[in-house]
Write a protein that holds these residues in place. Sequence first.
Motif, PDB file in Angstrom:
ATOM      1  N   SER A 136       0.843  -1.190   0.000  1.00 15.92           N
ATOM      2  CA  SER A 136       0.000   0.000   0.000  1.00 15.92           C
ATOM      3  C   SER A 136       0.879   1.241   0.000  1.00 15.92           C
ATOM      4  O   SER A 136       1.837   1.341   0.754  1.00 15.92           O
ATOM      5  CB  SER A 136      -0.897   0.018   1.234  1.00 15.92           C
ATOM      6  N   ALA A 137       0.538   2.190  -0.857  1.00 12.58           N
ATOM      7  CA  ALA A 137       1.299   3.436  -0.936  1.00 12.58           C
ATOM      8  C   ALA A 137       0.451   4.614  -0.472  1.00 12.58           C
ATOM      9  O   ALA A 137       0.701   5.741  -0.824  1.00 12.58           O
ATOM     10  CB  ALA A 137       1.774   3.662  -2.364  1.00 12.58           C
ATOM     11  N   VAL A 138      -0.565   4.333   0.317  1.00 11.69           N
ATOM     12  CA  VAL A 138      -1.434   5.396   0.813  1.00 11.69           C
ATOM     13  C   VAL A 138      -0.819   5.958   2.091  1.00 11.69           C
ATOM     14  O   VAL A 138      -0.580   5.229   3.049  1.00 11.69           O
ATOM     15  CB  VAL A 138      -2.859   4.855   1.098  1.00 11.69           C
ATOM     16  N   TRP A 139      -0.559   7.241   2.077  1.00  9.65           N
ATOM     17  CA  TRP A 139       0.013   7.888   3.246  1.00  9.65           C
ATOM     18  C   TRP A 139      -1.115   8.272   4.187  1.00  9.65           C
ATOM     19  O   TRP A 139      -2.144   8.795   3.752  1.00  9.65           O
ATOM     20  CB  TRP A 139       0.812   9.122   2.821  1.00  9.65           C
ATOM     21  N   PRO A 140      -0.971   8.025   5.480  1.00 14.24           N
ATOM     22  CA  PRO A 140      -2.058   8.316   6.422  1.00 14.24           C
ATOM     23  C   PRO A 140      -2.324   9.816   6.551  1.00 14.24           C
ATOM     24  O   PRO A 140      -1.414  10.628   6.397  1.00 14.24           O
ATOM     25  CB  PRO A 140      -1.552   7.733   7.736  1.00 14.24           C
ATOM     26  N   GLN A 141      -3.574  10.137   6.827  1.00 11.56           N
ATOM     27  CA  GLN A 141      -3.951  11.532   7.032  1.00 11.56           C
ATOM     28  C   GLN A 141      -3.379  12.024   8.355  1.00 11.56           C
ATOM     29  O   GLN A 141      -3.250  11.266   9.314  1.00 11.56           O
ATOM     30  CB  GLN A 141      -5.473  11.691   7.039  1.00 11.56           C
ATOM     31  N   CYS A 142      -3.086  13.296   8.409  1.00  8.59           N
ATOM     32  CA  CYS A 142      -2.575  13.923   9.625  1.00  8.59           C
ATOM     33  C   CYS A 142      -3.718  14.024  10.633  1.00  8.59           C
ATOM     34  O   CYS A 142      -4.753  14.609  10.316  1.00  8.59           O
ATOM     35  CB  CYS A 142      -2.029  15.312   9.287  1.00  8.59           C
ATOM     36  N   PRO A 143      -3.571  13.487  11.832  1.00 10.00           N
ATOM     37  CA  PRO A 143      -4.658  13.574  12.809  1.00 10.00           C
ATOM     38  C   PRO A 143      -4.958  15.017  13.236  1.00 10.00           C
ATOM     39  O   PRO A 143      -6.100  15.347  13.542  1.00 10.00           O
ATOM     40  CB  PRO A 143      -4.180  12.730  13.988  1.00 10.00           C
ATOM     41  N   ALA A 144      -3.957  15.881  13.214  1.00 10.76           N
ATOM     42  CA  ALA A 144      -4.178  17.275  13.611  1.00 10.76           C
ATOM     43  C   ALA A 144      -4.851  18.093  12.510  1.00 10.76           C
ATOM     44  O   ALA A 144      -5.523  19.076  12.780  1.00 10.76           O
ATOM     45  CB  ALA A 144      -2.855  17.929  14.006  1.00 10.76           C
ATOM     46  N   HIS A 149      -3.773  17.614   4.724  1.00  9.43           N
ATOM     47  CA  HIS A 149      -2.607  16.952   4.141  1.00  9.43           C
ATOM     48  C   HIS A 149      -2.369  15.606   4.811  1.00  9.43           C
ATOM     49  O   HIS A 149      -2.804  15.395   5.938  1.00  9.43           O
ATOM     50  CB  HIS A 149      -1.355  17.823   4.301  1.00  9.43           C
ATOM     51  N   PRO A 150      -1.648  14.706   4.125  1.00 15.58           N
ATOM     52  CA  PRO A 150      -1.253  13.455   4.777  1.00 15.58           C
ATOM     53  C   PRO A 150       0.006  13.688   5.610  1.00 15.58           C
ATOM     54  O   PRO A 150       0.665  14.724   5.494  1.00 15.58           O
ATOM     55  CB  PRO A 150      -0.952  12.531   3.602  1.00 15.58           C
ATOM     56  N   LEU A 151       0.321  12.710   6.426  1.00 16.42           N
ATOM     57  CA  LEU A 151       1.580  12.749   7.163  1.00 16.42           C
ATOM     58  C   LEU A 151       2.718  12.489   6.185  1.00 16.42           C
ATOM     59  O   LEU A 151       2.505  11.957   5.095  1.00 16.42           O
ATOM     60  CB  LEU A 151       1.581  11.668   8.246  1.00 16.42           C
ATOM     61  N   THR A 152       3.920  12.869   6.560  1.00 20.69           N
ATOM     62  CA  THR A 152       5.095  12.544   5.756  1.00 20.69           C
ATOM     63  C   THR A 152       5.998  11.642   6.575  1.00 20.69           C
ATOM     64  O   THR A 152       5.959  11.662   7.812  1.00 20.69           O
ATOM     65  CB  THR A 152       5.873  13.814   5.332  1.00 20.69           C
ATOM     66  N   ALA A 153       6.797  10.868   5.891  1.00 20.98           N
ATOM     67  CA  ALA A 153       7.733   9.979   6.555  1.00 20.98           C
ATOM     68  C   ALA A 153       9.041  10.729   6.783  1.00 20.98           C
ATOM     69  O   ALA A 153       9.474  11.505   5.942  1.00 20.98           O
ATOM     70  CB  ALA A 153       7.973   8.738   5.716  1.00 20.98           C
ATOM     71  N   ALA A 154       9.645  10.505   7.938  1.00 21.66           N
ATOM     72  CA  ALA A 154      10.920  11.145   8.251  1.00 21.66           C
ATOM     73  C   ALA A 154      11.713  10.227   9.175  1.00 21.66           C
ATOM     74  O   ALA A 154      11.170   9.287   9.742  1.00 21.66           O
ATOM     75  CB  ALA A 154      10.683  12.495   8.937  1.00 21.66           C
ATOM     76  N   GLY A 168       5.645  19.902  11.910  1.00 23.46           N
ATOM     77  CA  GLY A 168       6.907  19.207  12.096  1.00 23.46           C
ATOM     78  C   GLY A 168       6.885  18.234  13.269  1.00 23.46           C
ATOM     79  O   GLY A 168       7.898  17.627  13.599  1.00 23.46           O
ATOM     80  N   THR A 169       5.724  18.053  13.883  1.00 21.91           N
ATOM     81  CA  THR A 169       5.593  17.181  15.047  1.00 21.91           C
ATOM     82  C   THR A 169       5.548  15.718  14.630  1.00 21.91           C
ATOM     83  O   THR A 169       4.792  15.348  13.732  1.00 21.91           O
ATOM     84  CB  THR A 169       4.288  17.517  15.817  1.00 21.91           C
ATOM     85  N   ALA A 170       6.347  14.887  15.299  1.00 26.42           N
ATOM     86  CA  ALA A 170       6.302  13.445  15.063  1.00 26.42           C
ATOM     87  C   ALA A 170       5.018  12.916  15.700  1.00 26.42           C
ATOM     88  O   ALA A 170       4.736  13.177  16.869  1.00 26.42           O
ATOM     89  CB  ALA A 170       7.520  12.763  15.659  1.00 26.42           C
ATOM     90  N   GLY A 175       4.631   2.156  11.457  1.00 23.92           N
ATOM     91  CA  GLY A 175       4.217   0.821  11.871  1.00 23.92           C
ATOM     92  C   GLY A 175       3.479   0.815  13.184  1.00 23.92           C
ATOM     93  O   GLY A 175       2.904  -0.199  13.579  1.00 23.92           O
ATOM     94  N   GLU A 176       3.471   1.951  13.880  1.00 22.62           N
ATOM     95  CA  GLU A 176       2.796   2.025  15.176  1.00 22.62           C
ATOM     96  C   GLU A 176       1.726   3.106  15.220  1.00 22.62           C
ATOM     97  O   GLU A 176       1.287   3.515  16.291  1.00 22.62           O
ATOM     98  CB  GLU A 176       3.829   2.293  16.282  1.00 22.62           C
ATOM     99  N   LEU A 177       1.283   3.541  14.055  1.00 20.94           N
ATOM    100  CA  LEU A 177       0.240   4.563  13.986  1.00 20.94           C
ATOM    101  C   LEU A 177      -1.083   3.924  14.393  1.00 20.94           C
ATOM    102  O   LEU A 177      -1.467   2.890  13.841  1.00 20.94           O
ATOM    103  CB  LEU A 177       0.151   5.121  12.581  1.00 20.94           C
ATOM    104  N   PRO A 178      -1.779   4.508  15.364  1.00 18.00           N
ATOM    105  CA  PRO A 178      -3.070   3.916  15.769  1.00 18.00           C
ATOM    106  C   PRO A 178      -4.053   3.919  14.606  1.00 18.00           C
ATOM    107  O   PRO A 178      -4.103   4.878  13.837  1.00 18.00           O
ATOM    108  CB  PRO A 178      -3.563   4.832  16.885  1.00 18.00           C
TER     109      PRO A 178
END
Length: 180
Positions: A136-144, A149-154, A168-170, A175-178
Amino acid sequence: MTAVREDPRAARTRAKLGRALLEECAGHPPTQVSVAALVRRAEVGRATFYLHYADLEALAAAVCADIVREAVDALHTWRGTPAPATPPPALLDFFEDLAPHAGLYRELLGPDGGGPLGRVLHQDRAVEALCAQGASAVWPQCPAHPDAHPLTAAVRTDTAVWVCPRSGTAVARIGELPTR
């Protein structure tokens, strides 16, 4: 899977903002371009700008990433024999269009390629790699900001995490996103 069609009005507005940014950056260093000058040149309101982009950096990264993507797509469809004396026309066009905006690209890439443009292009590459693996290449949505926008990987302190691109908040380790 059905492709999501973009509202043509929103696409036109983003195109106007993108053209205005490139025109402004051709005449001024990127650090001297203001939202006020940009919206004046694009003939849109300031609120309209912020409806589409969080800031100038977000617009610039999106515009430059689109230009790079178009060049890469054109190169992928080119069917000639690679030779330094006769480079593909798409590559010549890309570098010709790049010259007046070199400062913008330089600023967006940063000294190590990890600037805003580098992050967008890296994310594109990660999505392509996931798709190639059948993942899956779907990036999760930002909870805030779920509708923005979706979240970005860093990578933070040697750990891969999901990050809100606005603050910029982690948010969580990858793999541990609720799940909802």
